[in-house]
Each structure stands twice: as C-alpha cells, then as structure tokens.
Design a protein around this motif. Sequence first.
Motif: not given
Length: 281
Positions: A96-99, A101-109, A123-126
């Motif tokens: 779900v996380a990969r879908r 946000a991109d790699h850069t944003c995933r390291n912040r979210i 969506e991260m709650a799913l």
Amino acid sequence: MIACDFEYYAPSSIAEALGTYQTMLGKGKSPVYYAGGTEIITMARAGRLRTGAVIDIKGIPECGVFSFVGGQLVIGAAVTAGQACEANAFPLLSAVARRIADHTCRNRITIGGGVCGSLPYREMALPFLLGDGIAVVAGPGGTRLEPLHRLLTGGATLSPGDLLVQLITDESVLSLPHYAVRRVRNSGDSVGYPLVSVAAVKRPDGVKVAISGLCTFAFRSDEIDRCLADTGTPLATRVEHAVSLVPGPVVTDLTGSSVYRKYVFKQVLSDIMTELEEVGA
C-alpha cells in the motif's frame, strides 16, 4: 513559504509532549503534533493551517518502535512509510505504501500521519483495518487502546491533545495472501489522490477488503465481507451487492463523480476477488 511564525518543541517523552500541548493550547497557540510533516507543511503553505506551536514527536521512543512483542507487530506513529517498506515485516503495508508515494515522499510520510491525518483517504490505515489493528492513544486522561476502525468511522475520536503513539497488529495477518489496488483519475499520475484504493487479504473464511476513496473515510465492512464470501453466488452479483452495502455516501469531487467511483470500484473488486479466490483453490 509558511506564512506564520511558530515555536518548535521536541519532547523526549509522551508526558512531555502532552504537557507541552496543553500549555501551548492554554496560550492560544493552536498546537499541532509533528512527525514527517508532509501534510502540515503543505497545508500551512496553502494557508489552510495556522499554528503557533509545533510539537515534534520523533524523539519519543515509543513513537519510533518497530518490533514484535508477544505475537503482535507494534509500529510507532513516527515510523516512516519508507522504513516500513524496507523492513517489509508487514508485506501488505509495504504494498500500500509503495502505491501512495514515491521513494522520496515515503521517507517523510509517517504511519501515524497516513492513518490519522486530516486528508480523508487515509490509505495507510487499510492494512491495519484488515488486521483488526489497535491504536495506542495517549491523552490527558492517560493511555488507552482503541480499535482502529472505531477511530476512523466515528465510533471513537481523537480529542484535542490526544496523541497517536502506536498501532498494533496481530502477527497472524502478516503472512496472509494479499492484494492491493489503487486507481487514480490520470493513469500517468501514480501517486495522485485516489478514486478508489482497496487492500485485501484472504482468510480461511474468505476474502476481506478495506476501502479508501469511495467515502469521506476509510473503512472495512463486515457486511461487504460476508457478501463477498458467499461463493455460491456468481461473482458479478456479489460485486454489485457489495457496492450497495458501502456504509456512506459515495464521494463526488474534482477527482471523479460518485457514479464513476462506483464503476471503478466494481472493476477493482472483481480483479481482487478473481486473484485471491484462486489462491489455495
């Protein structure tokens, strides 16, 4: 730029964070908790958020936990989506996380922001909804455990000053066959806001789904799960019935109309059921 001045605090304990929040609230500072900051910074730059105090929770040990304890996976609210993907202890969460946000944003979210932020998609709650996730919430009255689905659908609330500390998921859900589908209006914009986002697992009693984008909240529905589990009924009929069981009005916005969202949801649900019902068949 952010058009407001604010004070910055970096507490090292839950008690200090809660105390700072109450002190700043008493001074009229409209404090906010901060971890990754992607949503706060975006809203502040757009003039949709004004605060006089930012309380950074990354230094609180409990908020950075990522470990197995007594047959449960415990993930702190300040853990980033990137860290979750790298560890891959919860494969559906990684998918779900990969879908979203991109790699850069995933390291912040952060997980906490993705689950309890102000945007309705969450969506991260799913994956946590599918794992009957429990939220560890600290507040002025102490620390309590809340079923995540109650926080997301209004059965329970985060009061001003409450801090989401951790999410707990039973280890048994982590190895289940799973599937995640995300549809956006522009197929070339893979990380845009979703029309529909669905995560699913296959349990012994059938396929379970959790859904974002259709309503103003992310949800999982026992009624939809029971409908989909009725394998004696043709799949097309089950999917059509599942749409009628959505527990709230389907959203119409700039991303898409309610009619179009329902159409996309039917397609996504059919794909998921076809994929997962074949597993172990």
